[in-house]
Scaffold this active site. Structure first.
Site, PDB file in Angstrom:
ATOM      1  N   ALA A   1       0.852  -1.193   0.000  1.00  0.00           N
ATOM      2  CA  ALA A   1       0.000   0.000   0.000  1.00  0.00           C
ATOM      3  C   ALA A   1       0.886   1.241   0.000  1.00  0.00           C
ATOM      4  O   ALA A   1       2.096   1.152  -0.269  1.00  0.00           O
ATOM      5  CB  ALA A   1      -0.932  -0.009   1.204  1.00  0.00           C
ATOM      6  N   ASN A   2       0.327   2.384   0.279  1.00  0.00           N
ATOM      7  CA  ASN A   2       1.110   3.620   0.350  1.00  0.00           C
ATOM      8  C   ASN A   2       0.543   4.502   1.454  1.00  0.00           C
ATOM      9  O   ASN A   2      -0.414   4.140   2.116  1.00  0.00           O
ATOM     10  CB  ASN A   2       1.105   4.337  -1.003  1.00  0.00           C
ATOM     11  CG  ASN A   2      -0.306   4.677  -1.441  1.00  0.00           C
ATOM     12  OD1 ASN A   2      -0.980   5.483  -0.812  1.00  0.00           O
ATOM     13  ND2 ASN A   2      -0.777   4.039  -2.502  1.00  0.00           N
ATOM     14  N   ARG A   3       1.147   5.678   1.629  1.00  0.00           N
ATOM     15  CA  ARG A   3       0.825   6.510   2.797  1.00  0.00           C
ATOM     16  C   ARG A   3      -0.355   7.461   2.596  1.00  0.00           C
ATOM     17  O   ARG A   3      -0.590   8.328   3.424  1.00  0.00           O
ATOM     18  CB  ARG A   3       2.050   7.338   3.195  1.00  0.00           C
ATOM     19  CG  ARG A   3       3.211   6.511   3.654  1.00  0.00           C
ATOM     20  CD  ARG A   3       4.321   7.403   4.176  1.00  0.00           C
ATOM     21  NE  ARG A   3       5.563   6.662   4.280  1.00  0.00           N
ATOM     22  CZ  ARG A   3       5.833   5.796   5.241  1.00  0.00           C
ATOM     23  NH1 ARG A   3       4.938   5.566   6.182  1.00  0.00           N
ATOM     24  NH2 ARG A   3       6.981   5.154   5.259  1.00  0.00           N
TER      25      ARG A   3
END
Ligand code: C5P
Length: 391
Positions: free
Chosen positions: A202-204
């Site tokens: 995933a990412n932030r």
């Protein structure tokens, strides 16, 4: 002024429906109440009639003789179920039509807002949660429940949203504004790409900017479908939220929401996903080398919609998160993806998850540099520009 059908079902919180009715009438709306048998245990028909200034419907067969349940179902601009008991929610989720309220809810084509109120254990029960998921998937809007003091000495979510908050949510759903009658799709948040059943890439992205855009568009009267990856943001008032996890699910949800007048792609979609996600957890074998994860390219949702042969929205807006030569990359991206505008931001600082954003709006006409602003303000300006562009 809008027409609101208010379904009051059986919960101690039913007394708050009186205050809600008062606030809705004060805002200029017409309120027609339906009282279920359970609701009538907590609030009287006379009180509801007095405060709504309208006839209270409580009997399927009497309503049939008076105006017919189909006419009643066609009358409102919005149906509000407040409080919505666990039983009412279960009947809605299963399409039951065993009293006036459930029959009208099955027959109506108006948007529906549900405000649950029940004991926290009943709310947390998998049956109620599954029923809520079914309602949400059908586009029912949900307000609350909140956490707080309950009639029982138990805590946890289950409390009806305060009438003032509920009235504001309803106001947003019925808002009149330059985008009234327009449908806008917004994507927001990250996507999660499964490595195996328990791990993901995933990412932030926090979803702050995308959610703020959805709220700002709704405030201008648009019907908004927000397709969001997993985020901690609350659902914006008056917005239909579709929750997804992966990029492929996001694409499917966006395609299912078409047609739209405009689409704004603020999500931080994972570019790659693990090519194969085994159904069993990948084991750490003693002495063996760590597994290799092969990646596959995800569909580009923005490009797919921007280049759609038949259902391309009139206005397609993409985001570009860059850490260098921001505007140059964004300008190239606008052409490559086939969208109308790119909102470019420099994510080299604390933008992801942060409260502020400094963006450049790249259009066919050129580049506008906006000052550093709170994300809500960026959203308001963008929503105003969307309204202008759609005319
Ligand atoms: O190519 P890049 O990821 O920089 O493009 C960013 C823009 O494209 C954003 O608007 C993002 O929401 C959208 N996008 C998408 N699907 C992808 C990748 C990006 O919709 N798979």
């Amino acid at each position: 002024m809008s027409r609101i059908l208010l379904v009051v079902s059986g919960s101690v919180a039913a007394y708050k429906a009186l205050e809600l009715t008062r606030l809705l009438r004060k805002a200029g709306h017409e309120v027609s109440p339906i009282l279920t048998a359970g609701g009538a245990r907590f609030v009287t028909k006379e009180a509801l009639a007095g405060i709504s200034g309208a006839r209270v419907h409580d009997d399927l067969w009497a309503a049939e003789a008076e105006i017919g349940h189909i006419r009643l179902a066609r009358w409102p601009d919005l149906v509000v179920v407040a409080p919505a008991s666990a039983n009412m929610i279960a009947r809605m989720a299963n399409g039951l039509a065993d009293d006036l309220a459930s029959t009208v809810l099955l027959a109506t084509r108006a948007p529906v807002l549900v405000a649950p109120a029940m004991n926290p254990a009943m709310w947390a029960h998998p049956a109620t949660q599954a029923n809520m998921a079914a309602l949400r998937a059908r586009g029912v809007a949900v307000a609350g429940p909140e956490e707080g003091a309950m009639a029982e000495p138990e805590s946890g979510p289950g409390r009806l949203v305060e009438p003032a908050t509920l009235a504001a949510t309803i106001g947003a759903m019925l808002a009149d504004g330059p985008l009234k009658g327009r449908h806008v799709i917004v994507t927001s948040g990250p996507t999660q790409e499964a490595i195996d059943p328990v791990r993901y890439i995933a990412n932030r992205s926090s979803g702050k900017q995308g959610h703020a855009i959805a709220a700002a568009l709704a405030a201008l009267g648009a019907r908004v479908t927000l397709v969001s990856g997993p985020v901690a943001q609350p659902d914006p008032a008056g917005v239909t939220v579709r929750r997804i996890e992966s990029a492929r699910e996001m694409l499917a949800a966006v395609q299912a929401a078409l047609p739209a007048d405009a689409a704004i792609f603020a999500a931080a979609v994972a570019d790659f996903r693990p090519e194969a996600a085994p159904t069993q957890k990948i084991k750490k074998e003693p002495g063996a080398p760590p597994p290799e994860i092969r990646l596959a390219l995800n569909p580009d949702i923005l490009a797919t919609v921007a280049q759609h042969a038949t259902l391309r929205p009139r206005l397609v807006v993409g985001f570009a998160a860059e850490t260098e030569t921001v505007v140059q990359h964004a300008t190239a991206k606008r052409l490559r993806k086939g969208c109308d505008w790119i909102v470019a931001n420099d994510v080299s600082g604390d933008v992801m998850g942060g409260a502020e954003n400094a963006v450049h709006l790249v259009t066919e006409a050129g580049v506008e540099d906006w000052p550093r602003l709170p994300k809500e303000e960026v959203a308001r300006r963008l929503a105003a520009r969307v309204a202008e562009a759609l005319g």
